[in-house]
Design an enzyme around this catalytic site. Sequence first.
Site, PDB file in Angstrom:
ATOM      1  N   ARG A  20       0.839  -1.209   0.000  1.00 66.71           N
ATOM      2  CA  ARG A  20       0.000   0.000   0.000  1.00 66.71           C
ATOM      3  C   ARG A  20       0.869   1.252   0.000  1.00 66.71           C
ATOM      4  NH1 ARG A  20      -2.101   0.504   6.153  1.00 66.71           N
ATOM      5  NH2 ARG A  20      -0.630  -0.887   7.147  1.00 66.71           N
ATOM      6  N   GLU A  68     -19.149   4.148   0.036  1.00 68.79           N
ATOM      7  CA  GLU A  68     -18.447   3.529  -1.085  1.00 68.79           C
ATOM      8  C   GLU A  68     -19.311   3.347  -2.328  1.00 68.79           C
ATOM      9  OE1 GLU A  68     -18.525   2.285   2.008  1.00 68.79           O
ATOM     10  OE2 GLU A  68     -16.478   2.613   2.718  1.00 68.79           O
ATOM     11  N   PHE A  93     -14.561  -3.279   1.323  1.00 62.64           N
ATOM     12  CA  PHE A  93     -15.508  -2.215   0.958  1.00 62.64           C
ATOM     13  C   PHE A  93     -15.645  -2.092  -0.553  1.00 62.64           C
ATOM     14  CE2 PHE A  93     -13.723  -0.665   5.147  1.00 62.64           C
ATOM     15  CZ  PHE A  93     -14.672  -1.356   5.882  1.00 62.64           C
TER      16      PHE A  93
END
Lengths: 327, 310
Positions: A20, A68, A93
């Site tokens: 990430r 989302e 999500f």
Amino acid sequence: MAALAESGPSLIGASGDTLREAFGRAIARLGTEDPRIVVLDADVAGGTGTHHFRAGLPDRFYQFGIAEQNMMSAAGGLAAVGLVPFVTTFAVFCLRALEQARLSIAYAGRNVKIVASHPGLDVGPDGGSAQALEDLAAFRALPGMTVISPADPIEMARATEAVAAFEGPVYMRTGRSPARRLFADDHVFVIGKGQILREGTDVTLIACGVEVARALDAAELLAGGGISARVVNMPTIKPIDAALVADCAERTGAIVTAEDHSVHGGLGGAVSECLAQSRPVPVEFVGVRDCFGRSGEPEELAEAYGLTAPHIAAAARRAIARKGETR
Amino acid sequence: MSSPGPLLQATAPDARKLSFRGEHLRRLSVLARYALEIRRLALVGIYHAGSGHPGGSLSCADILAALYGAELAIVPGEESDPHRDRFVLSKGHAAPALYAAWAACGYIEKEAVRSLRKLASPYQGHPHVKDTPLAETSTGSLGQGFSVAIGMALGLRHLKSPARVYTLLGDGELQEGQVWEGAMFAAHRGLGNLLAIIDYNKMQSDDLNANILGLEPLAEKWRAFGWNVQEIDGHDLSAILEAFQRASQATGQPSVIIAHTRKGRGVAFMEGKPAWHGSVKLKDAEIQTALAGLGLGESEIGSYLNGSIG
């Protein structure tokens, strides 16, 4: 108290050698080169690595809040007017907004990049609710969706560059926990291409994401027992490198797939679909077996759910033992 | 559409297009004719398809006539102009009325509506942007078109385009949680280039909204979410045009027009009956009666159904 207030709590954010973090730095740099790129966030920028982009290009960073579904569809609208949205949130999500990705992005043919951090058991202590083990399968089923899961921070950066230059919808995993370095800075990533990291003749270990490092370890374990294992890094789950999969079947006659994901419908599914149509050989699946995860450190979870190198090696021995059974 | 290249240039509003908008400020009688034609053509499509949603197509015909007939800056033949206005039919099941509006206002041939829902036709049961670019996005799953329109409005503002974004929602659609995510976002971002219109016919597939999952107090909800709210009679063309005009002046916040309408409007045997919401097959006698009620004589009905439509 004053000192405490100034320093704040010690957050476990996107630091260290994680995928990430590598994504976050890559997209921040790419953003300065391509003015079409905008980043969409659902209040998890510190976790996905996009805080780097926000710091450098605040006018191109759009905070959508914890919403989302709206974010995913709005990305389709931003792409419709010529921008290149990177939708970023946690993998679970992304699953929440799967139907928005289907209609507003995939069906409409929009050039949107969905980048999902925190996939799989690699999420660790947040527990079963947060560990997406179904995302590769779900997004792979969407027509026209390219699905990518890089293995180390260097490959993550190269994949981000490739995805930004690619025209079409993409779902790409990053990773939460520190990842082992596998590749040099000059590593080449091509969408749709796997690569042989180690040659072998008895079995092929095909892996993606965090399982690539474990597959290399498994090949070492197997070598100690006299078994020669080919190791393939398969960062593109869709479109799968069918030619390489067929070559692995042809040359080694047995295959193990390894992924931090359910054994249903992800890398194992993609490889098996290829083999069923080209050259059926025994396949063993290393992955999570139709169950949810739970809290624990990533390495503890990998051991508990059967994702470590010894598990991959054991699967390889099973696959080799089955050679010749299919007619 | 999104091929590599320079970003949309930040230009002043295109003078020619604005004059087009002016030219299209038609007299209300012309818009009324468009609305009537939309109702006829939507039903012709549904009749030939053997399925489709008439109730919610008829309730929004006047709104669509006002949009395509007078409001939207979209020049026929120049539908890919990056500075065009965008219209998104978020209540995608009213596709028969959308195609009918394109036909009535000169974007497509009128006879094309007869291919609604047919295999080789671009006119699917719900709009698909890859088949019909003028749809702007694909809809049919409620709530999503609204969010896509929000993304377009945000993107066009980002690109400093003068274009405006319009979207039409159904009332039942407002039960989707995504709509309220979008409503919060659009107001938070102050999207003054966005206008949502609600076709408030009070009915959804199975029953009245009020019996399924009540929406009231609806105007208060939108106000509380930070929107510029107007309530009008959605069959009054003059009121619709005036509401468009007022909405265009609310530059710092998104606008919503709650258009009170009647399901099945214009066809006596459908009006106010939820049974005509869903995908229905129109029998020969029903389409004849409906088109006669919409002002067509016997020979004209034959032309609309199978011949050349004037």
